[in-house]
Design a protein around this motif. Structure first.
Motif: not given
Length: 370
Positions: A107-126
């Motif tokens: 079992y693993a809980e992986l964390r990340y910050a989606p706000e840092q992954q918007l540079l290529a035009g993705l939305s937070l939801e995407e």
């Protein structure tokens, strides 16, 4: 305090790898495969400090081994850069699930910050949807390979930015779709958790659990803010709590804060190798994890960032076995601690404990495997 009797020999990493383990503190952008970074960087034209997998792997470790959290965090510029397209989010998530499963993590809980992954035009939801799909694929492939794993995720707001309420709302929107909690990440110094109390108040109103990085680079006052002001359910790292415990006498004397954390069973997400790199601890021999464990705190053992720390949770337990004489009893207790403190719903926690974790450790303890 009485310490457990040292085993004749330390547990081997291979033996530990075969035992079921639980990881609560793992950054998705801190566990990429070097080959994956190279391939995606070539496609998008992102410059790297090295272009051969082993050399790049060594660069990440050496750059992160500088002794400060700030320098450690600088290495993420390269991993985040290759997590900007939906296909790349999917690939990184799938590979992370498979790699953890191969290390015996159930079992693993992986964390990340989606706000840092918007540079290529993705939305937070995407970003979230591509990552969740990747975890699903990774779980499917891991099960097919004979190493089943359950993966859930925490969404992180960056503590030096101003989008934490927005990311907290995003986490709630994807509740029970794979997202089980929230966290704030980034440099702790100068960025107290209390600055984001609006987000934490919102999460409490929505009955959404959250953890907070605290007591890694800053002292007990950071942990106090995370727990007393913000209401954290778990503490990311928390090793500086040892400064609020007097160990000089025959019996440890705990501050009110330390008593509260132990009494309320607020889990500490400890990552020993990472703590050495960021100077959260001076050496593995003097790392607070042993004292905290012996005092009965809900200690869990984690990777934090497998790439930057060149580690795995099996390796972390091996180091603790070699240093403190930990055997299967300690590995089991930390694993059970982590499962109990996970943000899964209670019936799922009970099932994994009863069907996967406890039977495996009963067998290991009865055979004395090393």
């Amino acid at each position: 305090m009485n310490s457990p009797e040292l085993p004749k020999t330390a547990l081997t990493q291979d033996a530990i790898r075969k035992a079921p383990k639980v990881v609560l503190h793992e950054h998705l952008d801190g566990g990429l495969r070097p080959q994956t970074i190279i391939e995606i960087a070539d496609e998008i034209g992102h410059p790297l400090p090295a272009h051969e997998p082993e050399a790049l792997k060594n660069w990440f470790f050496e750059a992160a081994d500088s002794g400060t959290l700030e320098r450690y965090l600088e290495t993420f510029a390269h991993t985040v850069a290759v997590m900007q397209r939906a296909d790349d989010c999917f690939r990184v998530a799938s590979e992370a699930a498979q790699d953890l499963a191969a290390d015996g993590v159930v079992y693993a809980e992986l964390r990340y910050a989606p706000e840092q992954q918007l540079l290529a035009g993705l939305s937070l939801e995407e970003v979230v949807e591509a990552t969740l799909a990747g975890f699903e694929e990774g779980q499917r492939l891991a099960a097919a390979a004979g190493s089943p794993i359950t993966v859930r995720t925490l969404l992180c707001g960056m503590r030096h930015a101003d989008r934490t309420k927005e990311i907290a709302e995003l986490a709630v929107a994807y509740r029970d779709k794979g997202v089980v909690g929230f966290d704030i990440a980034g440099g702790e110094i100068g960025n107290p958790a209390e600055r984001h109390v609006e987000a934490f108040d919102y999460l409490r109103r929505e009955n959404m659990p959250f953890t907070i990085h605290a007591g890694e680079s800053c002292g007990p006052e950071s942990i106090w803010g995370a727990v007393a002001v913000c209401g954290a359910n778990r503490i990311g790292h928390g090793v500086q709590l040892i400064k609020d415990i007097d160990l000089t006498g025959d019996e440890a004397k705990l501050s009110n804060l330390a008593h509260y954390i132990r009494d309320r069973r607020i889990a500490l997400e400890v990552a020993p190798s990472s703590n050495l790199q960021t100077e959260g601890a001076e050496s593995i021999e003097t790392h607070p994890i042993k004292a905290l464990y012996d005092l009965g705190f809900r200690v869990t053992v984690n990777n934090d960032n497998r790439l930057q720390s060149r580690t795995s949770v099996s390796r972390e337990f091996q180091i603790l076995s070699e240093t403190f004489g930990w055997g299967w009893a300690e590995v089991k207790r930390c694993t059970e601690n982590a499962m109990k403190a996970s943000f899964l719903h209670h019936p799922e926690r009970r099932r994994i404990l009863a069907e996967v974790i406890r039977p495996a450790y009963a067998a290991l303890e009865s055979t004395g495997a090393e």
